[in-house]
Structures are given as C-alpha cells and as structure tokens.
Design a protein around this motif. Structure first.
Motif, PDB file in Angstrom:
ATOM      1  N   VAL A   4       1.389  -1.300  -0.126  1.00  0.00           N
ATOM      2  CA  VAL A   4      -0.387  -0.007  -0.032  1.00  0.00           C
ATOM      3  C   VAL A   4       0.997   1.102  -0.089  1.00  0.00           C
ATOM      4  CG1 VAL A   4      -1.786  -0.934   1.126  1.00  0.00           C
ATOM      5  CG2 VAL A   4      -0.605   0.375   2.777  1.00  0.00           C
ATOM      6  N   PHE A   5       0.336   2.022  -0.310  1.00  0.00           N
ATOM      7  CA  PHE A   5       0.703   3.454  -0.300  1.00  0.00           C
ATOM      8  C   PHE A   5       0.521   4.636  -0.021  1.00  0.00           C
ATOM      9  CE2 PHE A   5       0.430   3.338  -5.047  1.00  0.00           C
ATOM     10  CZ  PHE A   5       0.197   4.856  -5.406  1.00  0.00           C
ATOM     11  N   ILE A   6       1.210   5.401   0.259  1.00  0.00           N
ATOM     12  CA  ILE A   6       0.919   7.231   0.057  1.00  0.00           C
ATOM     13  C   ILE A   6       1.710   8.450  -0.509  1.00  0.00           C
ATOM     14  CG2 ILE A   6       1.123   7.690   2.444  1.00  0.00           C
ATOM     15  CD1 ILE A   6      -1.405   8.997   3.165  1.00  0.00           C
ATOM     16  N   ALA A   7       0.968   8.922  -1.063  1.00  0.00           N
ATOM     17  CA  ALA A   7       2.122   9.999  -1.371  1.00  0.00           C
ATOM     18  C   ALA A   7       1.077  11.794  -0.901  1.00  0.00           C
ATOM     19  CB  ALA A   7       1.957  10.069  -3.187  1.00  0.00           C
ATOM     20  N   LEU A   8       2.714  11.990  -0.489  1.00  0.00           N
ATOM     21  CA  LEU A   8       2.147  13.491   0.025  1.00  0.00           C
ATOM     22  C   LEU A   8       2.790  14.846  -0.286  1.00  0.00           C
ATOM     23  CD1 LEU A   8       2.038  12.710   3.862  1.00  0.00           C
ATOM     24  CD2 LEU A   8       0.058  13.324   2.343  1.00  0.00           C
ATOM     25  N   GLN A   9       2.114  15.896  -0.715  1.00  0.00           N
ATOM     26  CA  GLN A   9       3.173  17.206  -0.577  1.00  0.00           C
ATOM     27  C   GLN A   9       4.278  17.190   0.035  1.00  0.00           C
ATOM     28  OE1 GLN A   9       0.883  20.681  -2.243  1.00  0.00           O
ATOM     29  NE2 GLN A   9      -0.843  19.594  -2.683  1.00  0.00           N
ATOM     30  N   THR A  10       5.124  18.224  -0.624  1.00  0.00           N
ATOM     31  CA  THR A  10       6.584  17.665   0.837  1.00  0.00           C
ATOM     32  C   THR A  10       6.705  19.471   1.468  1.00  0.00           C
ATOM     33  OG1 THR A  10       8.697  16.305  -0.414  1.00  0.00           O
ATOM     34  CG2 THR A  10       9.376  18.040   0.048  1.00  0.00           C
ATOM     35  N   ASN A  11       6.046  19.398   1.803  1.00  0.00           N
ATOM     36  CA  ASN A  11       6.201  21.362   2.789  1.00  0.00           C
ATOM     37  C   ASN A  11       6.261  21.294   3.997  1.00  0.00           C
ATOM     38  OD1 ASN A  11       3.751  20.706   3.257  1.00  0.00           O
ATOM     39  ND2 ASN A  11       3.206  20.980   1.473  1.00  0.00           N
ATOM     40  N   GLU A  12       6.188  22.322   4.604  1.00  0.00           N
ATOM     41  CA  GLU A  12       6.766  22.316   5.582  1.00  0.00           C
ATOM     42  C   GLU A  12       4.646  21.813   6.922  1.00  0.00           C
ATOM     43  OE1 GLU A  12       9.022  23.361   7.452  1.00  0.00           O
ATOM     44  OE2 GLU A  12       9.542  23.284   5.781  1.00  0.00           O
ATOM     45  N   ASP A  13       3.908  21.655   6.329  1.00  0.00           N
ATOM     46  CA  ASP A  13       3.136  20.735   6.726  1.00  0.00           C
ATOM     47  C   ASP A  13       3.166  19.649   6.718  1.00  0.00           C
ATOM     48  OD1 ASP A  13       2.015  23.104   7.730  1.00  0.00           O
ATOM     49  OD2 ASP A  13       0.652  23.342   5.480  1.00  0.00           O
ATOM     50  N   THR A  14       3.344  18.596   5.308  1.00  0.00           N
ATOM     51  CA  THR A  14       4.182  17.194   5.554  1.00  0.00           C
ATOM     52  C   THR A  14       4.876  16.910   6.607  1.00  0.00           C
ATOM     53  OG1 THR A  14       4.474  17.644   3.649  1.00  0.00           O
ATOM     54  CG2 THR A  14       2.151  17.744   3.382  1.00  0.00           C
ATOM     55  N   ARG A  15       5.675  17.528   6.795  1.00  0.00           N
ATOM     56  CA  ARG A  15       7.029  16.946   7.712  1.00  0.00           C
ATOM     57  C   ARG A  15       6.969  16.026   8.469  1.00  0.00           C
ATOM     58  NH1 ARG A  15      10.369  19.017   3.849  1.00  0.00           N
ATOM     59  NH2 ARG A  15      11.272  22.023   3.144  1.00  0.00           N
ATOM     60  N   PRO A  16       5.768  16.632   9.466  1.00  0.00           N
ATOM     61  CA  PRO A  16       5.554  15.956  10.982  1.00  0.00           C
ATOM     62  C   PRO A  16       4.522  14.567  10.312  1.00  0.00           C
ATOM     63  CG  PRO A  16       4.871  18.148  10.971  1.00  0.00           C
ATOM     64  CD  PRO A  16       5.450  18.952   9.909  1.00  0.00           C
TER      65      PRO A  16
END
Length: 89
Positions: A4-16
């Motif tokens: 399974v996978f999840i992909a998120l944008q790279t930004n300050e909100d997603t780091r944690p």
C-alpha cells in the motif's frame, strides 16, 4: 504480500505527518522527491493522529492531511484517530 502507499506534497505542513508515519510504520519505505514524498508499506500503513499531535504540539484533525494528499493505494478505513490503508485478502 501486497504493498500500500500514500503520497503527500513536500512542504512544512507534511514534514511531521511523514515523520509520524515513519515512526508508526517501521517497515515503511520512504521515497523523497523534490515535490512529493511517497511512502510504501507491506500490507498495511497506519497514520495516527496522536503521533502527529505529539510532533506538532497541538490538536490535529486527520482531515487536514487531505489538503496535501496527492494519491494513495489500498482500502481506506478512516476515523477520528487513524487512517489505515490495507488490502483485503
């Protein structure tokens, strides 16, 4: 075994969020790209609100994650505390 996978944008909100996913899913493999992070996991991946809250020091609604969500793969089970991706066998 299915991935399974999840992909998120790279930004300050997603780091944690990404850090929390890594902490809660020791078998997950993180692929960092310039604009996104894709996290693969064998069979199951869990995103826990409590882990994210510990890292950011405030209340967190898992719905906030959807703003930066690019795509995911797997059956989704979501409640107020967790988002779980898995494949039914």
């Amino acid at each position: 075994m299915s991935t399974v996978f999840i992909a998120l944008q790279t930004n300050e909100d997603t780091r944690p969020i990404i850090e929390a996913i890594e902490l809660d899913n020791p078998l997950a493999v993180v692929h960092r790209e310039p604009a996104m992070v894709k996290i693969d996991a064998p069979d199951r991946l869990v995103v826990r609100r409590s882990t994210i809250e510990e890292l950011i020091g405030r209340a967190f609604d898992l719905q906030e994650m959807h703003i930066n969500l690019i795509t995911l793969s797997g059956n989704v089970v979501e409640d107020d505390d967790t988002l779980t991706l898995s494949w039914n066998s």
